[in-house]
Scaffold this motif. Structure first.
Motif, PDB file in Angstrom:
ATOM      1  N   THR A 120      23.390 -64.073   6.186  1.00 49.13           N
ATOM      2  CA  THR A 120      23.039 -62.663   6.042  1.00 49.13           C
ATOM      3  C   THR A 120      21.985 -62.256   7.064  1.00 49.13           C
ATOM      4  O   THR A 120      22.046 -61.170   7.640  1.00 49.13           O
ATOM      5  CB  THR A 120      22.510 -62.402   4.622  1.00 49.13           C
ATOM      6  OG1 THR A 120      23.498 -62.806   3.686  1.00 49.13           O
ATOM      7  CG2 THR A 120      22.177 -60.942   4.415  1.00 49.13           C
ATOM      8  N   GLY A 161      31.228 -58.195   0.182  1.00 48.71           N
ATOM      9  CA  GLY A 161      30.193 -57.550   0.985  1.00 48.71           C
ATOM     10  C   GLY A 161      28.825 -57.626   0.337  1.00 48.71           C
ATOM     11  O   GLY A 161      27.819 -57.885   1.012  1.00 48.71           O
ATOM     12  N   ASP A 162      28.764 -57.433  -0.965  1.00 49.17           N
ATOM     13  CA  ASP A 162      27.481 -57.455  -1.657  1.00 49.17           C
ATOM     14  C   ASP A 162      26.879 -58.858  -1.723  1.00 49.17           C
ATOM     15  O   ASP A 162      25.708 -59.030  -2.035  1.00 49.17           O
ATOM     16  CB  ASP A 162      27.624 -56.889  -3.075  1.00 49.17           C
ATOM     17  CG  ASP A 162      27.701 -55.364  -3.072  1.00 49.17           C
ATOM     18  OD1 ASP A 162      27.290 -54.757  -2.076  1.00 49.17           O
ATOM     19  OD2 ASP A 162      28.175 -54.784  -4.063  1.00 49.17           O
ATOM     20  N   MET A 163      27.686 -59.870  -1.439  1.00 49.77           N
ATOM     21  CA  MET A 163      27.143 -61.228  -1.389  1.00 49.77           C
ATOM     22  C   MET A 163      26.391 -61.480  -0.091  1.00 49.77           C
ATOM     23  O   MET A 163      25.510 -62.338  -0.027  1.00 49.77           O
ATOM     24  CB  MET A 163      28.270 -62.263  -1.514  1.00 49.77           C
ATOM     25  CG  MET A 163      28.950 -62.289  -2.860  1.00 49.77           C
ATOM     26  SD  MET A 163      30.306 -63.497  -2.878  1.00 49.77           S
ATOM     27  CE  MET A 163      29.398 -65.039  -2.780  1.00 49.77           C
ATOM     28  N   GLY A 165      25.414 -58.848   2.305  1.00 47.05           N
ATOM     29  CA  GLY A 165      24.812 -57.687   2.951  1.00 47.05           C
ATOM     30  C   GLY A 165      25.722 -56.915   3.870  1.00 47.05           C
ATOM     31  O   GLY A 165      25.304 -56.476   4.937  1.00 47.05           O
ATOM     32  N   LEU A 166      26.964 -56.715   3.458  1.00 51.24           N
ATOM     33  CA  LEU A 166      27.905 -55.940   4.264  1.00 51.24           C
ATOM     34  C   LEU A 166      28.542 -54.848   3.407  1.00 51.24           C
ATOM     35  O   LEU A 166      28.589 -54.950   2.179  1.00 51.24           O
ATOM     36  CB  LEU A 166      29.025 -56.837   4.820  1.00 51.24           C
ATOM     37  CG  LEU A 166      28.668 -57.857   5.883  1.00 51.24           C
ATOM     38  CD1 LEU A 166      29.876 -58.744   6.177  1.00 51.24           C
ATOM     39  CD2 LEU A 166      28.193 -57.182   7.152  1.00 51.24           C
TER      40      LEU A 166
ATOM     41  N   THR B 120      16.935 -59.020   2.649  1.00 48.11           N
ATOM     42  CA  THR B 120      17.602 -59.244   3.932  1.00 48.11           C
ATOM     43  C   THR B 120      18.940 -58.520   3.985  1.00 48.11           C
ATOM     44  O   THR B 120      19.314 -57.952   5.008  1.00 48.11           O
ATOM     45  CB  THR B 120      17.807 -60.749   4.154  1.00 48.11           C
ATOM     46  OG1 THR B 120      16.543 -61.401   4.096  1.00 48.11           O
ATOM     47  CG2 THR B 120      18.446 -61.028   5.495  1.00 48.11           C
ATOM     48  N   GLY B 121      19.638 -58.532   2.874  1.00 49.12           N
ATOM     49  CA  GLY B 121      20.966 -57.941   2.872  1.00 49.12           C
ATOM     50  C   GLY B 121      20.978 -56.443   2.714  1.00 49.12           C
ATOM     51  O   GLY B 121      21.855 -55.773   3.259  1.00 49.12           O
ATOM     52  N   ARG B 122      19.992 -55.901   2.008  1.00 54.28           N
ATOM     53  CA  ARG B 122      20.130 -54.518   1.567  1.00 54.28           C
ATOM     54  C   ARG B 122      18.923 -53.619   1.756  1.00 54.28           C
ATOM     55  O   ARG B 122      18.932 -52.488   1.271  1.00 54.28           O
ATOM     56  CB  ARG B 122      20.507 -54.501   0.075  1.00 54.28           C
ATOM     57  CG  ARG B 122      21.876 -55.096  -0.251  1.00 54.28           C
ATOM     58  CD  ARG B 122      22.972 -54.293   0.340  1.00 54.28           C
ATOM     59  NE  ARG B 122      24.318 -54.736  -0.026  1.00 54.28           N
ATOM     60  CZ  ARG B 122      25.386 -54.445   0.724  1.00 54.28           C
ATOM     61  NH1 ARG B 122      25.256 -53.760   1.833  1.00 54.28           N
ATOM     62  NH2 ARG B 122      26.585 -54.862   0.356  1.00 54.28           N
TER      63      ARG B 122
END
Lengths: 232, 232
Positions: A120, A161-163, A165-166, B120-122
């Motif tokens: 990520t 995606g939520d795993m 960061g997309l 980091t992801g969101r």
DNA sequence: CGAGACTTTGATAGATGTCAAACAGTGTGG
DNA sequence: CCACACTGTTTGACATCTATCAAAGTCTCG
């Protein structure tokens, strides 16, 4: 001791929220279906923390906290067997070897999260998606070795995606690119890896389920069957 | 039992790599200084997985694996006390309560990683940096409550960036923005939070060190002192 | 067969990375 | 105690990646 935990059971539906963030903790054995844990960001977006598969005990990494720091939701229809927190006390007090086993499970899950964190933070979209796919396969083939060749992925693209960061759209684009590069093949929901070696080296993938060391376990040596311990 | 682990010691220098990725695992107690674990991406970039502070036992989340899945490096000068893997066997076999404690530490560290994964992801750059700063304070003030007001941060900006998937330049920009927003104040290396409440709600920050539940611990009840158990 | 959920595709905008150069702080040796 | 070299930070310009929005296409289930 462990089989007693599966006394009662109930079905869950895809998209159903099993535990909300901040609720009291709950523990259950996942009999069938896929389940994930998640947290929301202040602006309402979602980060998925962990995937759980049939055979997993869900909630063990929450028992240290008074309230659940994350929510739990069902990715597919399934069956869960809830059991009380006290059910674990027996495990921890009666068998130090079983305790070490639980500790090992926690570290394997932790390693999977660390791999996703690395992806990520530092890897492009296509490789992040590739990691998720390889992680799913690595976990699934413990129970069913034939999944090494191809497995069914019941996850929607926004869940993937939520795993990592997309957005769902970037996942779609990434899958398209992975297909063009010959790294991932899809037939319906079935996933396979035409260039398995290349895919794994491309992201330095390590299958943590096959690197387990039990030499530090307490008690007599030679537990045996470490490769499949997750199967319980 | 635990104090025996600190028999030998050695000094480490800032930037020194203590363990490389793929080397045999090593365990040590961190006496002074800050240390971090990391993995490299295939293209040579770096992801920092965890920070460790004086008093931490470093390497416990690697004992399940034959080889270290991550490297360890020193963020500052410091002193470490290495001990053999077998040193932990005594802990796991002789005290189920101590085992539960180790399990709890692992879960707290895990929760910190999950928070960084979510960020980091969101979350945008400034809030990611804010999370790292609040996490450092939360850990430091266990040992020294006065750090709640202000603490010294010896980390370089590229180290902070590698924790949350940012470049050193974005960290610099983020700190500038946090200062303009009145969320973070800096005097040299000392950090403080002028609007503490606002900072914490802005990122839904939870201090996991203060939410610990020991009711599931084996053995007689009332361990006491759970708030500071990390202090050992 | 039809409605809803999910996926794919294209266009645009925004955030962060990279590169380059100026600036500041730190430690060392004379 | 000061000068210098080195390390780390800040600032600006530009490129790249991913998110968002919108609409068309596909699948699934009743």
């Amino acid at each position: 001791m462990l089989s007693e935990l599966e006394r009662e059971s109930r079905t869950v539906r895809r998209h159903e929220t099993l535990v909300d963030e901040g609720e009291p903790n709950r523990l259950f054995v996942l009999d069938s279906g896929w389940v994930y844990t998640f947290i929301h960001t202040p602006d309402g977006r979602r980060q998925i923390l962990d995937l759980h598969f049939p055979g997993d005990i869900v909630g063990t990494n929450q028992i240290a906290f008074a309230e659940s720091t994350c929510g739990i939701a069902a990715a597919t229809d399934g069956v869960i067997c809830p059991f009380p927190k006290s059910g674990l006390r027996g495990v921890f007090s009666k068998s130090s070897k079983l305790t070490a086993l639980f500790y090992t499970f926690a570290m394997i899950d932790h390693a999977a999260v660390l791999d996703r964190l690395r992806a990520t933070g530092r890897m492009p979209a296509a490789l992040r998606v590739l990691l998720v796919l390889l992680q799913c396969r690595a976990r699934l083939r413990i129970m069913e070795p034939s999944y090494a060749d191809a497995f069914e992925l019941p996850l929607q693209q926004d869940v993937i995606g939520d795993m990592i960061g997309l957005s769902n759209i970037s996942v779609s684009n990434a899958l398209k690119q992975l297909k063009e590069d010959g790294l991932v093949a899809r037939q319906g929901r079935w996933i396979s890896f035409p260039s398995e070696e290349r895919a794994m080296t491309l992201i330095d993938f390590a299958d943590h389920y096959y690197e387990i060391d039990t030499s530090w376990f307490p008690g007599p040596q030679g537990a045996g069957g470490e490769q499949r311990i997750k199967a319980l």
